[in-house]
Design a protein around this motif. Sequence first.
Motif, PDB file in Angstrom:
ATOM      1  N   ASP A   1       5.484   5.317 -17.431  1.00 38.94           N
ATOM      2  CA  ASP A   1       6.802   4.725 -17.698  1.00 38.94           C
ATOM      3  C   ASP A   1       6.662   3.217 -17.903  1.00 38.94           C
ATOM      4  O   ASP A   1       6.782   2.422 -16.968  1.00 38.94           O
ATOM      5  N   THR A   2       6.422   2.811 -19.150  1.00 36.98           N
ATOM      6  CA  THR A   2       6.249   1.398 -19.472  1.00 36.98           C
ATOM      7  C   THR A   2       7.531   0.609 -19.236  1.00 36.98           C
ATOM      8  O   THR A   2       7.492  -0.537 -18.781  1.00 36.98           O
ATOM      9  N   GLY A   3       8.679   1.221 -19.543  1.00 36.01           N
ATOM     10  CA  GLY A   3       9.953   0.545 -19.338  1.00 36.01           C
ATOM     11  C   GLY A   3      10.182   0.190 -17.885  1.00 36.01           C
ATOM     12  O   GLY A   3      10.674  -0.904 -17.570  1.00 36.01           O
ATOM     13  N   MET A   4       9.811   1.082 -16.985  1.00 39.46           N
ATOM     14  CA  MET A   4       9.943   0.811 -15.560  1.00 39.46           C
ATOM     15  C   MET A   4       9.009  -0.322 -15.146  1.00 39.46           C
ATOM     16  O   MET A   4       9.374  -1.212 -14.370  1.00 39.46           O
TER      17      MET A   4
ATOM     18  N   ILE B   1       0.839  -1.200   0.000  1.00 35.90           N
ATOM     19  CA  ILE B   1       0.000   0.000   0.000  1.00 35.90           C
ATOM     20  C   ILE B   1       0.874   1.250   0.000  1.00 35.90           C
ATOM     21  O   ILE B   1       0.631   2.214  -0.742  1.00 35.90           O
ATOM     22  N   GLY B   2       1.932   1.229   0.823  1.00 44.58           N
ATOM     23  CA  GLY B   2       2.851   2.358   0.870  1.00 44.58           C
ATOM     24  C   GLY B   2       3.528   2.594  -0.465  1.00 44.58           C
ATOM     25  O   GLY B   2       3.725   3.746  -0.886  1.00 44.58           O
ATOM     26  N   ASN B   3       3.873   1.515  -1.162  1.00 41.06           N
ATOM     27  CA  ASN B   3       4.525   1.633  -2.464  1.00 41.06           C
ATOM     28  C   ASN B   3       3.582   2.248  -3.493  1.00 41.06           C
ATOM     29  O   ASN B   3       3.986   3.083  -4.318  1.00 41.06           O
ATOM     30  N   ILE B   4       2.322   1.838  -3.462  1.00 44.81           N
ATOM     31  CA  ILE B   4       1.332   2.401  -4.382  1.00 44.81           C
ATOM     32  C   ILE B   4       1.164   3.899  -4.124  1.00 44.81           C
ATOM     33  O   ILE B   4       1.138   4.717  -5.059  1.00 44.81           O
ATOM     34  N   LEU B   5       1.051   4.267  -2.849  1.00 41.41           N
ATOM     35  CA  LEU B   5       0.907   5.675  -2.493  1.00 41.41           C
ATOM     36  C   LEU B   5       2.136   6.473  -2.917  1.00 41.41           C
ATOM     37  O   LEU B   5       2.023   7.637  -3.347  1.00 41.41           O
ATOM     38  N   LEU B   6       3.322   5.856  -2.813  1.00 44.90           N
ATOM     39  CA  LEU B   6       4.551   6.515  -3.250  1.00 44.90           C
ATOM     40  C   LEU B   6       4.484   6.850  -4.737  1.00 44.90           C
ATOM     41  O   LEU B   6       4.836   7.959  -5.154  1.00 44.90           O
TER      42      LEU B   6
ATOM     43  N   GLY C   1       0.586  -1.485 -12.742  1.00 44.87           N
ATOM     44  CA  GLY C   1      -0.463  -0.526 -13.046  1.00 44.87           C
ATOM     45  C   GLY C   1      -0.253   0.797 -12.347  1.00 44.87           C
ATOM     46  O   GLY C   1      -0.467   1.867 -12.931  1.00 44.87           O
ATOM     47  N   ALA C   2       0.196   0.745 -11.087  1.00 50.20           N
ATOM     48  CA  ALA C   2       0.452   1.976 -10.334  1.00 50.20           C
ATOM     49  C   ALA C   2       1.553   2.800 -10.991  1.00 50.20           C
ATOM     50  O   ALA C   2       1.463   4.034 -11.080  1.00 50.20           O
TER      51      ALA C   2
END
Length: 381
Positions: A171-174, A89-94, A163-164
């Motif tokens: 950034d598709t490459g990321m 969740i934290g990563n998505i919010l980031l 998706g996030a």
Amino acid sequence: MDTARSIVHSVTHYIKNTDLYLMLLGLICSIYGMFLIYSATLNPVTALDGSTKNLYVQGAAIILGLAAFIALSLIDLENLGDLWKIFVIGNILLQFLLFTPLGTEVNGQRAWLNLGVTSLQPGELGKLIFIFTIAAHMTEIQDHITEWRGLVSVGLHTLVMMGAVVLSSGDTGMAIQYLMIAVIMLFSAGLPLKWLGIAAGVGIASVPILWNYVLKDYQKTRILVLFDPSIDVEQSRQATYGKIAIGSGQFTGQGWTNGTMTQMQYVPENQTDYIFSVAGEELGFLGCLLIIILLMALIIRLFYVAYRASTPFSALIAVGVSGMLLFQTFMNIFMNVGLLPVMGLTLPFFSYGGTSIVTMFAALGIAAGVRMREKPSWLQN
């Protein structure tokens, strides 16, 4: 006196137990990269020497990276494994912070957070969090990792993070890096190779959907110009000149700071995505070979750390870090030699970029922490 003795003892103990090979290899790669960055940004054409400033920035990032290496190597991630859902969740919010006023556009892509004195790329930092969360997730369901429910669970975890990244930055490459990290970790966790064929089939079947509904026009053009540069001369210019620069260096190169195409700035932003072309033109085949040897030594060392890890979770962490470096290294090199489209992937430790350098050293620090907590040799199977 006792305090000083305690500090010396702690430092000595750390040096003896940490993986200095990882730290030194990362440092050697970064210093080599600084020489290439200096030449790439010398710019005698416009008489604007941005090299000194870039070296200060890169040097500061390396120092911060070494600090991150030490700090993260001291953290036992095993103690945080049960909290992996919170970290997701934290990563998505980031990633979604890019939708706030902090989000800023660099080179046409809104993938950076403007923090005033510096900038941060959430996608880069998110890769480390993803390696931790996906490793904890796989460990939690390790008895079902080769079953449908396990694969669907891990697949959803991966797709949510991809998706996030795509929704927030485009950034598709990321996002592809997140996917490949998960794939490499799945196979190291015991997924049978037959699933590789199934995954390849699904990937091929999804190409029309990706082409028509996911990829943007400029991304399609980047793919098409690989086969016919005349489709968009401007889009193909960077890739074409990058290949010419590498080829013109031949075996020993034209000499440091003497590369014609590098110094004439024919390859845009060659201090980042196309730093390999700078090495090819100015240091030749030998310079490129040294880059590959150094990075492969680093990747092999990481796989060795994974092999000696004390728990499946720790092993997956080390595999995730090595997989991230392996994928990004060869994707960048293939992009430089024209075998893949331009995707904005930097060359680990060599390309200019503070966030990238700090992230890479932090990743090595996480792996060094695994190494520090491995089983004694007499307990190895």
